[in-house]
Every structure is written in C-alpha cells, then in structure tokens.
Design a protein around this motif. Structure first.
Motif, PDB file in Angstrom:
ATOM      1  N   VAL A 127       0.665  -1.389   0.315  1.00  0.00           N
ATOM      2  CA  VAL A 127       0.054   0.168  -0.314  1.00  0.00           C
ATOM      3  C   VAL A 127       0.439   1.218   0.113  1.00  0.00           C
ATOM      4  N   LYS A 128       0.562   2.582   0.211  1.00  0.00           N
ATOM      5  CA  LYS A 128       0.870   3.356   0.066  1.00  0.00           C
ATOM      6  C   LYS A 128       1.094   3.921   1.399  1.00  0.00           C
ATOM      7  N   ALA A 129       1.561   4.420   2.526  1.00  0.00           N
ATOM      8  CA  ALA A 129       1.641   5.548   3.405  1.00  0.00           C
ATOM      9  C   ALA A 129       1.647   6.770   3.455  1.00  0.00           C
ATOM     10  N   ASP A 156       6.690   2.559  -2.981  1.00  0.00           N
ATOM     11  CA  ASP A 156       6.068   3.179  -3.302  1.00  0.00           C
ATOM     12  C   ASP A 156       6.096   2.425  -4.946  1.00  0.00           C
ATOM     13  N   SER A 157       5.653   3.323  -5.519  1.00  0.00           N
ATOM     14  CA  SER A 157       5.322   3.584  -7.366  1.00  0.00           C
ATOM     15  C   SER A 157       6.652   3.166  -7.683  1.00  0.00           C
ATOM     16  N   ASN A 158       7.248   3.399  -7.884  1.00  0.00           N
ATOM     17  CA  ASN A 158       9.064   3.166  -8.814  1.00  0.00           C
ATOM     18  C   ASN A 158       9.225   1.340  -8.448  1.00  0.00           C
ATOM     19  N   VAL A 159       8.665   0.787  -7.092  1.00  0.00           N
ATOM     20  CA  VAL A 159       9.033  -0.448  -7.115  1.00  0.00           C
ATOM     21  C   VAL A 159       8.149  -1.961  -6.770  1.00  0.00           C
ATOM     22  N   ARG A 160       6.729  -0.826  -7.472  1.00  0.00           N
ATOM     23  CA  ARG A 160       5.365  -1.598  -7.384  1.00  0.00           C
ATOM     24  C   ARG A 160       5.368  -3.001  -8.374  1.00  0.00           C
ATOM     25  N   GLU A 161       6.413  -2.940  -9.932  1.00  0.00           N
ATOM     26  CA  GLU A 161       6.067  -4.568 -10.549  1.00  0.00           C
ATOM     27  C   GLU A 161       6.937  -5.763  -9.841  1.00  0.00           C
ATOM     28  N   VAL A 211      -2.325  -2.776  -3.036  1.00  0.00           N
ATOM     29  CA  VAL A 211      -3.991  -1.805  -3.630  1.00  0.00           C
ATOM     30  C   VAL A 211      -3.305  -0.419  -3.118  1.00  0.00           C
ATOM     31  N   GLY A 212      -2.890   0.628  -4.053  1.00  0.00           N
ATOM     32  CA  GLY A 212      -2.268   1.641  -4.292  1.00  0.00           C
ATOM     33  C   GLY A 212      -2.014   2.350  -4.469  1.00  0.00           C
ATOM     34  N   THR A 213      -3.730   3.200  -5.383  1.00  0.00           N
ATOM     35  CA  THR A 213      -3.481   3.890  -6.357  1.00  0.00           C
ATOM     36  C   THR A 213      -2.677   4.317  -7.784  1.00  0.00           C
ATOM     37  N   TYR A 214      -3.377   2.783  -7.986  1.00  0.00           N
ATOM     38  CA  TYR A 214      -2.349   1.954  -9.085  1.00  0.00           C
ATOM     39  C   TYR A 214      -3.462   1.480 -10.706  1.00  0.00           C
ATOM     40  N   THR A 215      -2.970   2.668 -11.264  1.00  0.00           N
ATOM     41  CA  THR A 215      -3.486   2.658 -12.274  1.00  0.00           C
ATOM     42  C   THR A 215      -3.389   1.417 -13.520  1.00  0.00           C
ATOM     43  N   ILE A 216      -4.324   0.685 -13.589  1.00  0.00           N
ATOM     44  CA  ILE A 216      -3.971  -0.572 -14.970  1.00  0.00           C
ATOM     45  C   ILE A 216      -3.922   0.026 -16.467  1.00  0.00           C
ATOM     46  N   GLU A 244       1.352  -1.475 -20.245  1.00  0.00           N
ATOM     47  CA  GLU A 244       2.481  -1.946 -19.860  1.00  0.00           C
ATOM     48  C   GLU A 244       2.644  -2.124 -18.577  1.00  0.00           C
ATOM     49  N   ARG A 245       2.073  -1.828 -17.853  1.00  0.00           N
ATOM     50  CA  ARG A 245       1.670  -2.514 -16.649  1.00  0.00           C
ATOM     51  C   ARG A 245       1.630  -4.338 -16.643  1.00  0.00           C
ATOM     52  N   LYS A 246       0.416  -4.704 -17.435  1.00  0.00           N
ATOM     53  CA  LYS A 246      -0.301  -5.288 -17.875  1.00  0.00           C
ATOM     54  C   LYS A 246       0.786  -6.406 -17.919  1.00  0.00           C
ATOM     55  N   GLY A 255       7.820   6.700 -11.945  1.00  0.00           N
ATOM     56  CA  GLY A 255       7.386   5.720 -11.652  1.00  0.00           C
ATOM     57  C   GLY A 255       5.609   5.139 -11.580  1.00  0.00           C
ATOM     58  N   SER A 256       5.295   6.918 -12.078  1.00  0.00           N
ATOM     59  CA  SER A 256       4.420   7.171 -11.467  1.00  0.00           C
ATOM     60  C   SER A 256       3.011   7.665 -12.968  1.00  0.00           C
ATOM     61  N   THR A 257       2.174   7.199 -14.332  1.00  0.00           N
ATOM     62  CA  THR A 257       2.039   7.642 -15.191  1.00  0.00           C
ATOM     63  C   THR A 257       1.167   9.447 -14.979  1.00  0.00           C
ATOM     64  N   PRO A 258       1.287   9.755 -14.457  1.00  0.00           N
ATOM     65  CA  PRO A 258       0.975  10.950 -14.269  1.00  0.00           C
ATOM     66  C   PRO A 258       2.484  11.906 -14.363  1.00  0.00           C
ATOM     67  N   LYS A 298       8.733  10.246  -3.552  1.00  0.00           N
ATOM     68  CA  LYS A 298       7.852  10.394  -1.874  1.00  0.00           C
ATOM     69  C   LYS A 298       7.170  11.517  -3.078  1.00  0.00           C
ATOM     70  N   TYR A 299       5.593  10.891  -2.487  1.00  0.00           N
ATOM     71  CA  TYR A 299       4.395  11.629  -2.901  1.00  0.00           C
ATOM     72  C   TYR A 299       4.972  13.441  -1.874  1.00  0.00           C
ATOM     73  N   SER A 300       4.232  12.835  -0.965  1.00  0.00           N
ATOM     74  CA  SER A 300       5.025  14.054   0.685  1.00  0.00           C
ATOM     75  C   SER A 300       6.315  14.607   0.512  1.00  0.00           C
ATOM     76  N   THR A 330      -0.125  14.459 -10.104  1.00  0.00           N
ATOM     77  CA  THR A 330      -0.251  12.678 -10.053  1.00  0.00           C
ATOM     78  C   THR A 330      -2.683  13.045  -9.793  1.00  0.00           C
ATOM     79  N   ASP A 331      -2.493  11.712 -10.004  1.00  0.00           N
ATOM     80  CA  ASP A 331      -3.984  11.483  -9.527  1.00  0.00           C
ATOM     81  C   ASP A 331      -4.987  12.929  -8.534  1.00  0.00           C
ATOM     82  N   ASP A 332      -5.920  12.710  -9.753  1.00  0.00           N
ATOM     83  CA  ASP A 332      -6.131  14.405  -8.551  1.00  0.00           C
ATOM     84  C   ASP A 332      -7.228  14.211  -6.990  1.00  0.00           C
TER      85      ASP A 332
HETATM   86  N1  GLU Z   1      -2.450   6.157 -10.412  1.00  0.00           N
HETATM   87  C1  GLU Z   1      -0.956   6.427 -11.123  1.00  0.00           C
HETATM   88  C2  GLU Z   1       0.204   5.059 -11.235  1.00  0.00           C
HETATM   89  O1  GLU Z   1      -0.677   4.689 -10.568  1.00  0.00           O
HETATM   90  C3  GLU Z   1      -0.350   8.112 -10.102  1.00  0.00           C
HETATM   91  C4  GLU Z   1      -0.418   7.329  -9.577  1.00  0.00           C
HETATM   92  C5  GLU Z   1       0.527   6.484  -8.346  1.00  0.00           C
HETATM   93  O2  GLU Z   1       1.950   7.398  -8.234  1.00  0.00           O
HETATM   94  O3  GLU Z   1       0.255   5.464  -7.425  1.00  0.00           O
HETATM   95  O4  GLU Z   1       1.304   6.113 -11.570  1.00  0.00           O
END
Ligand code: GLU
Length: 305
Positions: A70-72, A114-119, A131-136, A139-141, A182-185, A203-205, A221-223
């Motif tokens: 998850v995200k923190a 964090d986003s850059n190490v999810r995959e 489960v962490g704001t993870y856009t489908i 490329e990720r699929k 590692g984020s789509t935005p 880190k977003y923070s 990033t995401d709204d």
């Molecule tokens: N939803 C976007 C993504 O999966 C941005 C949010 C995030 O970094 O988790 O890349």
C-alpha cells in the motif's frame, strides 16, 4: 462493529514528518492537519473455508498472514499515522478483499511500497497483492495482473493557493513540476507539448514539501491524491481541477496467478454490491473533496483481464 479512527495522530507534526522524509524516512506524513477529521475504518465479515487454486493464496493461508502492498503518504487513500496505523480508501479496499479471501484485519501485514518499485515487488512475491492508487494499463499488464477498476481518477495539478498563473496542463511552460518516479502522470507531463521542467522524486510527501517550500511550482498526480493534500493544507494549497488523463485503479497481483485475480475481482464486486464500498468511500475519499457519484461508482461486472 464499525470504528472511526482519527488520523490526527499521524498528521500533527509537519516539521518532524518533513525531516523524516527528507532523511529518507520510511513514510511521509505530509500536511499538519487532517481536514475532514475522522477517517472511516470498517469491519468486514471474514469468509471461512476459502479454497482458491492460487499458489500465492495457499502460501498466505499456511502462514495465516497476508502481505498487502500500500501507500503510506496519501491522506484519505493510503496513510500511515505515527502510531503505525494505516487508513484510507485503498486500505478499506484491501481489507474488504482480504476478508473475502479469509483474512481478518489482524492477519494483514501492510507494507509501504512506492510507485517506482510496484512491479518488481509484486513479481518477486514480496507482497501477495497491492492496493495503492495503481493505474491499470497495457504496459503494466505485461508485468503484473490486475483486478478492477474499482475507481477512476485523473491526473491534475496541485499548486500554491496564491499562484494564479497555473490554470491547467497547458499553462506549464517553463514551470517546475514535481512528480513521482514510476507514475503515469510523470510520463504524461514529460511530453514535450507541455514544456514543463520536471522534478522527479520517489515520495509524494517530498513533492508536497517542495511545493510548500517554493522549490517547485506544481505537483502532478491523480486528483484523488492531490485533494487529500489540499484538504490538509487548505490555507496553502489548491487543486487546479482540470483533470487531463484517466487513471483506472486496479488491485495488482502476480501476472500468472489467474485464480487469485478472479477471486479478487469477485471480492470487489461483492463489496460494491453490498454497500460496503460506498460506505467506505464516503468515509475516506468523500471527505477530501471527491464526492461519491454514479459516475465514480465502478461499472459491474468488472472485466476479467
Ligand atoms: N495512478 C498513478 C499511477 O499508478 C499515479 C499514482 C501513483 O503513483 O500511485 O502511476
């Protein structure tokens, strides 16, 4: 029994949090006040006798523990307070899914990823699902499996409240825009058509801190994520509210574990239909300025990828 947890404990000490993240602390706690007060935390009925032909799930069942990435540092989505308690919409989604797989909240180990190490984390089996704001996206699929979408966000811009020069993605020429590796935005905002000067952090923070300090002009990033930061620092920050991408959120898991993927899709559908989803939404995301509407509710049945 349902409980309301306060996020206050995690959000009181902006100065300390900023120092911790600047020093590479484990999780950032951006913002000093959790506007919106309490964040909802539900109790979900734990299924028994679950059998799914999934290697990941069988291992978790043997260990009597499930590890969820998850995200923190995303208030109202995935946020860890100073007492170590996680709260937010994604945390509720994770708990609902875990309950249908046979795991109580006490049997969940949340790991901040964090986003850059999810995959890599998912593929290596370091988390059972994510489960962490993870856009489908396609490329990720190629690397991971997805269940969902359980929510659709859109990339937007967070700016300092007094800055009137940024009115949308087409007003970023020469502006310093922070986003996350590692984020789509980030991929989107790097396109030459925006002419933005990007600052890439993990880190977003830390991006929020840079924005408050005046080192960058915007954070993209995401709204849904940005509204959480704006709610915390309403006096200083605002969301531009001109979303310019579509970000359908999925639960991520190992690519080849189709049985787990299907079980998670079924669990999401179950909690969307029985009202748990809407209740959790209203008590988390709904408090930071993303109200629940028919449009934000996911279309059922969910696709089986
Ligand atoms: N939803 C976007 C993504 O999966 C941005 C949010 C995030 O970094 O988790 O890349």
């Amino acid at each position: 029994m349902r409980m309301l947890k306060t996020a206050a404990a995690g959000a009181v000490v902006l100065a300390l949090a900023a120092t911790a993240t600047a020093c590479g602390g484990e999780s950032g706690t951006a913002g000093d006040k959790p506007a919106g007060g309490e964040v909802y935390s539900g109790d979900y009925k734990v299924a028994s006798g679950v059998t799914v032909d999934s290697p990941v799930l069988k291992k978790a069942q043997a260990a009597k523990k499930i590890v969820i990435g998850v995200k923190a540092d995303q208030p109202f989505l995935g946020f860890k307070d100073t007492a170590g308690t996680y709260s937010g919409f994604d945390i509720e989604i994770a708990k609902m899914v875990a309950a249908d797989l046979g795991f109580s909240e006490k049997q969940i180990k949340f790991d901040t990823i964090d986003s850059n190490v999810r995959e890599t984390t998912i593929s290596k089996g370091q988390v059972d699902f994510y489960v962490g704001t993870y856009t489908i996206n396609d490329e990720r699929k190629k690397q991971v499996g997805f269940a969902g979408p359980y929510y659709t966000a859109g990339a937007d811009l967070l700016v300092r409240r007094e800055d009137k020069s940024i009115t949308g993605p087409n007003s970023l020429k020469g502006k310093k825009v922070c986003s996350i590796v590692g984020s789509t935005p980030l991929q989107e905002i790097k396109k030459p058509k925006y002419g933005a000067d990007t600052v890439q952090l993990s880190k977003y923070s830390d991006c929020v801190k840079s924005l408050l300090d005046g080192q960058v002009d915007a954070l993209t990033t995401d709204d849904a994520i940005l509204k959480g930061y704006a709610a915390q620092r309403h006096d200083k920050l605002r969301v531009v509210e001109k979303p310019f991408t579509k970000e359908p959120y999925g639960v991520g898991m190992k690519k080849d574990d189709k049985a787990l993927r299907d079980a998670i899709s079924t669990a999401l559908e179950h909690h969307i239909k029985n009202g748990d989803y809407e209740k959790a939404y209203n008590g988390t995301l709904g408090k930071s300025g993303s109200p629940f509407t028919k449009d934000t509710a996911p279309d059922l049945p969910l696709p089986r990828y």
